[in-house]
Design an enzyme around this catalytic site. Structure first.
Site, PDB file in Angstrom:
ATOM      1  N   ARG A  24       0.813  -1.220   0.000  1.00 24.40           N
ATOM      2  CA  ARG A  24       0.000   0.000   0.000  1.00 24.40           C
ATOM      3  C   ARG A  24       0.841   1.263   0.000  1.00 24.40           C
ATOM      4  NH1 ARG A  24      -2.865  -0.886   5.446  1.00 24.40           N
ATOM      5  NH2 ARG A  24      -0.747  -1.623   5.841  1.00 24.40           N
ATOM      6  N   GLN A  48       5.472  26.104  16.929  1.00 25.44           N
ATOM      7  CA  GLN A  48       5.005  26.440  15.586  1.00 25.44           C
ATOM      8  C   GLN A  48       5.495  25.393  14.604  1.00 25.44           C
ATOM      9  OE1 GLN A  48       5.543  30.621  14.567  1.00 25.44           O
ATOM     10  NE2 GLN A  48       6.089  30.050  12.498  1.00 25.44           N
ATOM     11  N   ASP A  49       4.614  24.959  13.704  1.00 31.53           N
ATOM     12  CA  ASP A  49       4.981  24.064  12.605  1.00 31.53           C
ATOM     13  C   ASP A  49       4.799  24.825  11.299  1.00 31.53           C
ATOM     14  OD1 ASP A  49       5.299  22.041  14.457  1.00 31.53           O
ATOM     15  OD2 ASP A  49       3.835  20.703  13.572  1.00 31.53           O
ATOM     16  N   ARG A  60      17.571  27.401   0.027  1.00 30.52           N
ATOM     17  CA  ARG A  60      17.012  28.234   1.099  1.00 30.52           C
ATOM     18  C   ARG A  60      18.032  28.272   2.235  1.00 30.52           C
ATOM     19  NH1 ARG A  60      11.188  28.952   0.663  1.00 30.52           N
ATOM     20  NH2 ARG A  60      10.378  27.686  -1.041  1.00 30.52           N
ATOM     21  N   HIS A  63      20.059  30.382   7.274  1.00 30.20           N
ATOM     22  CA  HIS A  63      19.257  31.231   8.154  1.00 30.20           C
ATOM     23  C   HIS A  63      19.478  30.878   9.621  1.00 30.20           C
ATOM     24  CE1 HIS A  63      16.270  31.242   4.565  1.00 30.20           C
ATOM     25  NE2 HIS A  63      17.222  32.125   4.382  1.00 30.20           N
ATOM     26  N   LYS A  72      15.157  24.112  15.968  1.00 29.01           N
ATOM     27  CA  LYS A  72      14.277  23.590  14.922  1.00 29.01           C
ATOM     28  C   LYS A  72      14.376  22.075  14.859  1.00 29.01           C
ATOM     29  CE  LYS A  72      15.443  27.246  11.635  1.00 29.01           C
ATOM     30  NZ  LYS A  72      15.971  27.498  10.304  1.00 29.01           N
ATOM     31  N   HIS A 119      20.992  27.290   9.417  1.00 31.88           N
ATOM     32  CA  HIS A 119      20.408  26.154   8.700  1.00 31.88           C
ATOM     33  C   HIS A 119      20.078  26.570   7.270  1.00 31.88           C
ATOM     34  CE1 HIS A 119      16.780  23.831   7.396  1.00 31.88           C
ATOM     35  NE2 HIS A 119      17.650  22.867   7.656  1.00 31.88           N
ATOM     36  N   TYR A 132       9.092  22.068   9.294  1.00 30.97           N
ATOM     37  CA  TYR A 132       9.869  22.620  10.397  1.00 30.97           C
ATOM     38  C   TYR A 132       9.002  22.675  11.640  1.00 30.97           C
ATOM     39  CZ  TYR A 132      11.821  25.045   6.272  1.00 30.97           C
ATOM     40  OH  TYR A 132      12.317  25.371   5.050  1.00 30.97           O
ATOM     41  N   ASP A 143      15.621  37.859  12.043  1.00 27.42           N
ATOM     42  CA  ASP A 143      16.156  37.027  10.958  1.00 27.42           C
ATOM     43  C   ASP A 143      17.589  37.434  10.623  1.00 27.42           C
ATOM     44  OD1 ASP A 143      13.781  35.681  10.761  1.00 27.42           O
ATOM     45  OD2 ASP A 143      13.106  36.703   8.943  1.00 27.42           O
ATOM     46  N   ASP A 168      18.515  35.795   0.345  1.00 30.54           N
ATOM     47  CA  ASP A 168      19.584  34.799   0.357  1.00 30.54           C
ATOM     48  C   ASP A 168      20.684  35.149  -0.648  1.00 30.54           C
ATOM     49  OD1 ASP A 168      18.152  33.468   2.297  1.00 30.54           O
ATOM     50  OD2 ASP A 168      17.477  31.853   0.985  1.00 30.54           O
TER      51      ASP A 168
END
Length: 188
Positions: A24, A48-49, A60, A63, A72, A119, A132, A143, A168
């Protein structure tokens, strides 16, 4: 689920579940509070997710958050990513250590990244979904971004970068960020 310390980053852990696969598809536990607790982390600390979807080659990062930082728990829920952690905690025994992981939907492994570490990741598939869990609500004023191509880090990104955010692409060098973080620490 098994938790393994990451030698290159003090306080980082790799969580490896045992997916059950049959005709499956598969079933996998992706978070287990008891396993998290067994390595001295508070599973209730996550507040927080979030999830990001990236096309192949998207980069990405790198950071982190200033101030109290941000811990995280990162997992690739669909596709594959090349994941990077850099220890920027001056008092850490692994200061400036780097660790690289391939995270994927096939393994459902998660990496716990302590506060004070940078990260970033690159999507290896089309697409790649990255989940995350973070231990503080996001505050954009905190940030911090480091140039992903900084020669002092020499991160071996596996693919050419097809896209990155303006933030970035224009990120300062590692040396400039370390100087900024040191000044912030001194002012506290």
């Amino acid at each position: 689920m098994k938790a393994t310390e990451v030698p290159a980053i003090d306080g980082a852990y790799l969580f490896e579940p045992t997916p059950y696969a049959d005709e499956r598809g598969f079933f996998s536990r992706t978070f287990d509070a008891e396993v998290v607790r067994s390595v001295g982390l508070d599973p209730d600390a996550f507040v927080q997710d979030s999830v990001s979807r990236s096309a192949r080659g998207v980069l990405r990062g790198l950071h982190l958050r200033s101030g109290a930082g941000e811990a995280k728990l990162v997992r690739c829920s669909y596709g594959r990513i090349f994941d990077v952690v850099v220890d920027l905690r001056p008092d850490s025994p692994t200061y400036l250590g780097r660790a690289f992981f391939e995270l994927s939907d096939a393994t459902q492994r998660s990496v716990y990244i302590p506060a004070g570490c940078a990260h970033g990741f690159q999507a290896l598939t089309e697409p790649a979904d990255t989940s995350y869990r973070i231990d503080r609500p996001h505050d954009p004023a905190e940030d911090v971004t480091i140039a992903y191509d900084d020669p002092d880090l020499a991160i071996p990104w596996p693919l050419p970068v097809t896209s990155a955010s303006q933030r970035d692409r224009e990120a300062p060098s590692l040396a400039a960020v370390l100087k900024r973080l040191d000044l912030e620490q001194t002012e506290r």
